[in-house]
Design an enzyme around this catalytic site. Structure first.
Site, PDB file in Angstrom:
ATOM      1  N   CYS A   8       0.843  -1.187   0.000  1.00 52.64           N
ATOM      2  CA  CYS A   8       0.000   0.000   0.000  1.00 52.64           C
ATOM      3  C   CYS A   8       0.887   1.249   0.000  1.00 52.64           C
ATOM      4  O   CYS A   8       1.874   1.309   0.714  1.00 52.64           O
ATOM      5  CB  CYS A   8      -0.966   0.089   1.178  1.00 52.64           C
ATOM      6  N   ASN A  40      -2.023   2.442   5.457  1.00 52.29           N
ATOM      7  CA  ASN A  40      -1.118   1.354   5.079  1.00 52.29           C
ATOM      8  C   ASN A  40      -0.822   0.575   6.357  1.00 52.29           C
ATOM      9  O   ASN A  40      -0.350   1.160   7.334  1.00 52.29           O
ATOM     10  CB  ASN A  40       0.176   1.938   4.483  1.00 52.29           C
ATOM     11  N   GLY A  41      -1.120  -0.730   6.338  1.00 49.76           N
ATOM     12  CA  GLY A  41      -0.877  -1.543   7.531  1.00 49.76           C
ATOM     13  C   GLY A  41      -2.058  -2.455   7.779  1.00 49.76           C
ATOM     14  O   GLY A  41      -2.878  -2.671   6.878  1.00 49.76           O
ATOM     15  N   LYS A  64      13.118 -15.833  -8.767  1.00 48.62           N
ATOM     16  CA  LYS A  64      12.960 -14.757  -9.757  1.00 48.62           C
ATOM     17  C   LYS A  64      12.060 -15.207 -10.896  1.00 48.62           C
ATOM     18  O   LYS A  64      11.156 -14.500 -11.307  1.00 48.62           O
ATOM     19  CB  LYS A  64      14.340 -14.376 -10.269  1.00 48.62           C
ATOM     20  N   TRP A 121      -2.669  -2.711  -1.795  1.00 45.71           N
ATOM     21  CA  TRP A 121      -2.377  -4.142  -1.871  1.00 45.71           C
ATOM     22  C   TRP A 121      -3.329  -4.784  -0.873  1.00 45.71           C
ATOM     23  O   TRP A 121      -3.215  -4.576   0.337  1.00 45.71           O
ATOM     24  CB  TRP A 121      -0.923  -4.425  -1.500  1.00 45.71           C
ATOM     25  N   GLU A 150      17.628 -18.401  -5.591  1.00 52.67           N
ATOM     26  CA  GLU A 150      17.272 -17.045  -6.001  1.00 52.67           C
ATOM     27  C   GLU A 150      16.804 -17.029  -7.472  1.00 52.67           C
ATOM     28  O   GLU A 150      15.828 -16.366  -7.818  1.00 52.67           O
ATOM     29  CB  GLU A 150      18.469 -16.108  -5.775  1.00 52.67           C
ATOM     30  N   ARG A 205       4.087  -0.529  -4.622  1.00 49.00           N
ATOM     31  CA  ARG A 205       3.708  -0.953  -3.274  1.00 49.00           C
ATOM     32  C   ARG A 205       2.342  -1.648  -3.247  1.00 49.00           C
ATOM     33  O   ARG A 205       1.893  -2.094  -2.190  1.00 49.00           O
ATOM     34  CB  ARG A 205       3.671   0.257  -2.335  1.00 49.00           C
ATOM     35  N   HIS A 252      17.091 -38.149  -4.299  1.00 51.95           N
ATOM     36  CA  HIS A 252      16.360 -38.558  -3.093  1.00 51.95           C
ATOM     37  C   HIS A 252      14.873 -38.258  -3.232  1.00 51.95           C
ATOM     38  O   HIS A 252      14.177 -38.085  -2.227  1.00 51.95           O
ATOM     39  CB  HIS A 252      16.969 -37.881  -1.860  1.00 51.95           C
ATOM     40  N   GLU A 293       8.224 -15.761  -9.729  1.00 50.28           N
ATOM     41  CA  GLU A 293       7.435 -14.604  -9.327  1.00 50.28           C
ATOM     42  C   GLU A 293       7.055 -13.710 -10.501  1.00 50.28           C
ATOM     43  O   GLU A 293       6.000 -13.095 -10.472  1.00 50.28           O
ATOM     44  CB  GLU A 293       8.123 -13.798  -8.216  1.00 50.28           C
ATOM     45  N   LYS A 296       5.904  -4.584  -3.502  1.00 47.65           N
ATOM     46  CA  LYS A 296       7.214  -4.366  -2.917  1.00 47.65           C
ATOM     47  C   LYS A 296       7.003  -3.848  -1.500  1.00 47.65           C
ATOM     48  O   LYS A 296       5.991  -3.256  -1.202  1.00 47.65           O
ATOM     49  CB  LYS A 296       7.956  -3.314  -3.751  1.00 47.65           C
TER      50      LYS A 296
HETATM   51  C1  F6R Z   1      11.676 -11.059  -4.567  1.00 52.73           C
HETATM   52  C2  F6R Z   1      11.578  -9.961  -3.603  1.00 52.73           C
HETATM   53  C3  F6R Z   1      11.162 -10.270  -2.225  1.00 52.73           C
HETATM   54  C4  F6R Z   1      11.937  -9.396  -1.216  1.00 52.73           C
HETATM   55  C5  F6R Z   1      11.380  -9.615   0.199  1.00 52.73           C
HETATM   56  C6  F6R Z   1      12.165  -8.837   1.228  1.00 52.73           C
HETATM   57  O1  F6R Z   1      12.150 -10.623  -5.788  1.00 52.73           O
HETATM   58  O2  F6R Z   1      11.787  -8.830  -3.936  1.00 52.73           O
HETATM   59  O3  F6R Z   1      11.317 -11.619  -1.933  1.00 52.73           O
HETATM   60  O4  F6R Z   1      13.293  -9.719  -1.275  1.00 52.73           O
HETATM   61  O5  F6R Z   1      10.039  -9.221   0.228  1.00 52.73           O
HETATM   62  O6  F6R Z   1      12.096  -7.457   0.996  1.00 52.73           O
HETATM   63  P1  F6R Z   1      13.111  -6.474   1.666  1.00 52.73           P
HETATM   64  O7  F6R Z   1      14.464  -6.772   1.103  1.00 52.73           O
HETATM   65  O8  F6R Z   1      12.626  -5.109   1.297  1.00 52.73           O
HETATM   66  O9  F6R Z   1      13.070  -6.727   3.139  1.00 52.73           O
END
Ligand code: F6R
Length: 606
Positions: A2, A99-100, A483, A75, A479, A27, A502, A486, A601
């Site tokens: 948000c 937001n929250g 990537k 969000w 990782e 966000r 296994h 997502e 994000k």
């Molecule tokens: C994946 C991604 C998330 C963040 C996670 C932590 O591409 O961006 O998995 O890494 O939400 O976010 P931060 O680093 O802001 O604590």
């Protein structure tokens, strides 16, 4: 998670709010809305879906005139994405964005229902709005204060009262909020990019401070109504850093920014051929105070921690645990006065990471944060902070933040090993030089992007994709897999290559795509055997390797050869190849790469 923006001044508030929300859309993008307060009262426009829907609706109903306003991009947590559940939420007296999460919203709903209030949305926010309404008898501070006494959970609020012209009220707890400072105009925002176009100056609002924002003044009060003197901050990000700059997506721009982000983060911390954290106020003997390290983080940042574990254990011979922050905080971790807790976070606002750090602090454990956003909650609350200098990361999928986080872990591992007497000055200098060299060679990865892009058509129709690696390559495989899934919505899993037999190898049948990372010489025969096991079952193998490794051509269908640097530093290069790979597959599938579905994000809820 948000985004909030607010504006008070002489310009058209609707334009400024929509502009600000555009830079905050990362966000959340389930819905958006604005409220404008002018002589005729408060008008509110909101729309389900992307910001574009709101912009169209504003055009349809006619742009509100001058005035002050608040805006929100959502969000969804409580209640599906819909017009009704969108913010701002209203009563005749006021309008509010949030937001929250209000954790006790059912209790408050009951309290207010008993007083005759009715509710139209499914959101927790509406209960907070109506609670402020209930207490409002003409004194905004008093109403907000009384509401805060009852609300549990996390919040950043921006509030307009219909009878308080030109004024925005703001308050926060466990969710970020800044007050932007202009010339006869002021702002609120969840994050700096929302206001960068207009000002770089801001106050960080601290927990439970109530800000009263008018065009010509910003007054910040504590809960006793005493004014608080705030330090004026200046963002060192310029507006270009928060815009796409000609790239089709922020993600691609951010992948390509990695050589610079790495240089900016690492070079200032190298002096006299070794890592030096004195400018970060880390005491010279810091690393010798601990006998165990706990790294805690979420998502990509947690995978950076997983790379960090390998580096620290291998070089400094100190035991390292890596935990998802959401698990760490509830598993009653065993911590002693010789433990160091490292929290890694791009945003510095991730709710679980913040809570994990607070848990460690509450037990008197030293905390060190590796954070990209200066002034964020984690940066402010940690005992020690190492800032990464990646600049704003806007794409939801983290790329350059991961690279600078692992670069920081290299610096830490080298310094920690030196202080603990595991390596001498000559080895320290050699490793530091290797790190700098590897960073320099990340530029060559940008030239490989075309070759990686040409692989995308072979994988864009895959329903599942596996990533394999051993040691450092396994950490990277996790990782790479995250990537891909997502942003492309292709199911994917990462396995330690030795673990395949296994159980998982039963999933490998004719044509199943497998990305194998092969960058560690000491594990070469082992990973090659594992690849052969996959090939024998018909797997379609893409190998990502160093140009120096001589691999039999029959073990792969496709190969990506990376520049040859010391194996220990290969993650800095390999991750960029994995990011390009995921990016081009997602683009080929027509996915909204910067804003993948259901994600946001900066995850400020648990
Ligand atoms: C994946 C991604 C998330 C963040 C996670 C932590 O591409 O961006 O998995 O890494 O939400 O976010 P931060 O680093 O802001 O604590």
């Amino acid at each position: 998670m948000c985004g909030i923006v607010g504006y008070t001044g002489a310009r058209n508030a609707a334009d400024i709010l929509v502009g600000g929300l555009t830079n905050l859309e990362y966000r959340g993008y389930d819905s958006a809305g604005i409220s404008i307060l002018d002589q005729s009262g408060i008008s509110t426009i909101k729309a389900k879906g992307r910001l574009q829907e709101l912009a169209c609706k504003i055009k349809e109903v006619g742009k509100p005139g001058a005035g002050c306003g608040i805006g929100h991009t959502r969000w969804a947590t409580h209640g599906e994405p819909s017009d009704i559940n969108s913010h701002p939420h209203r009563t005749p007296k006021l309008s509010m964005v949030h937001n929250g999460i209000i954790e006790n919203y059912l209790e408050i709903k009951k309290f207010l229902s008993d007083k005759g209030y009715t509710f139209e949305s499914q959101t927790d926010t509406e209960t907070a709005v109506k609670l402020v309404d209930y207490f409002y008898k003409g004194d905004p501070f008093d109403a907000i204060h009384q509401a805060l006494e009852r609300l549990e959970g996390s919040y950043a609020f921006g509030i307009l009262f219909a009878d308080q012209p030109d004024t925005i009220y703001a308050v926060r707890k466990d969710s970020p909020l800044i007050v932007g400072l202009g010339e006869n105009e002021n702002y609120i925002a969840s994050d700096v990019p929302a206001i960068l176009e207009h000002t770089r100056d801001f106050y960080l609002l601290d927990e439970m401070e109530i800000a009263v924002i008018k065009p010509g003044s910003v007054v910040i009060l504590d809960l006793t109504r005493a004014p608080v003197k705030k330090e004026r901050m200046r963002a060192n990000w310029d507006i270009a850093a928060a815009q796409k700059g000609g790239y089709p997506h922020f993600m691609l721009k951010e992948i390509c920014e990695q050589p610079k982000a790495l240089t900016d983060t690492v070079h200032p911390r190298i002096r006299h051929t070794r890592p030096d954290f004195s400018a970060d106020d880390i005491p010279a003997d810091f690393w010798s105070q601990f006998d165990r390290v706990h790294i805690t983080a979420c998502g990509t940042a947690m995978y950076a921690g997983t790379v960090g574990k390998v580096l620290l254990e291998r070089l400094a011979r100190i035991p390292v645990d890596v935990d998802l922050a959401s698990e760490f905080r509830y598993r009653d971790p065993i911590l002693t006065d010789r433990s160091l807790v490292i929290v890694i976070s791009q945003s510095g606002e991730t709710a679980d990471s913040l809570a994990a750090m607070r848990l460690a602090k509450s037990r008197g454990i030293t905390t060190l944060a590796i954070v990209n956003v200066i002034g964020s909650s984690i940066a402010r609350e940690a005992d020690f902070v190492l800032h990464t200098y990646a600049g704003p990361e806007i794409a939801v999928a983290s790329t350059k933040a991961f690279s600078v986080q692992i670069a920081m872990m290299y610096l830490i591992a080298i310094d920690c090993a030196r202080i603990r007497g595991m390596i001498d000055d000559a080895k320290t200098a050699a490793l530091t030089a290797d790190l700098t060299q590897a960073i320099g060679r990340t530029r060559e990865l940008l030239d490989l992007s075309g070759a990686i892009e040409s692989l995308a058509p072979n994988f864009m129709k895959a329903s599942s994709l596996f990533y394999l690696g051993r040691g450092l390559d396994y950490a990277l495989a996790m990782e790479g897999s995250l990537k891909l899934k997502e942003i492309s919505y292709i199911h994917s899993e990462a396995y330690a290559a030795g673990e395949l037999k296994h159980g998982t190898i039963s999933l490998i049948t004719d044509g199943v795509p497998v990305v194998a990372l092969v960058t560690q010489r000491e594990l070469l025969p082992k990973i090659v055997s594992n690849i052969r096991e996959v090939r024998a079952r018909g797997g379609h193998v893409v190998v990502i390797t160093k140009s120096g490794f001589d691999l039999d051509a029959d073990i792969y269908d496709e190969i990506i050869r990376l520049p040859d640097v010391d194996d220990f530093f290969m993650p800095l290069l390999a991750v960029i190849a994995l990011q390009f790979f995921a990016y081009y597959i997602a683009v080929a599938r027509g996915c909204d790469v910067d804003k993948p579905r259901n994600l946001a994000k900066s995850v400020t809820v648990e």
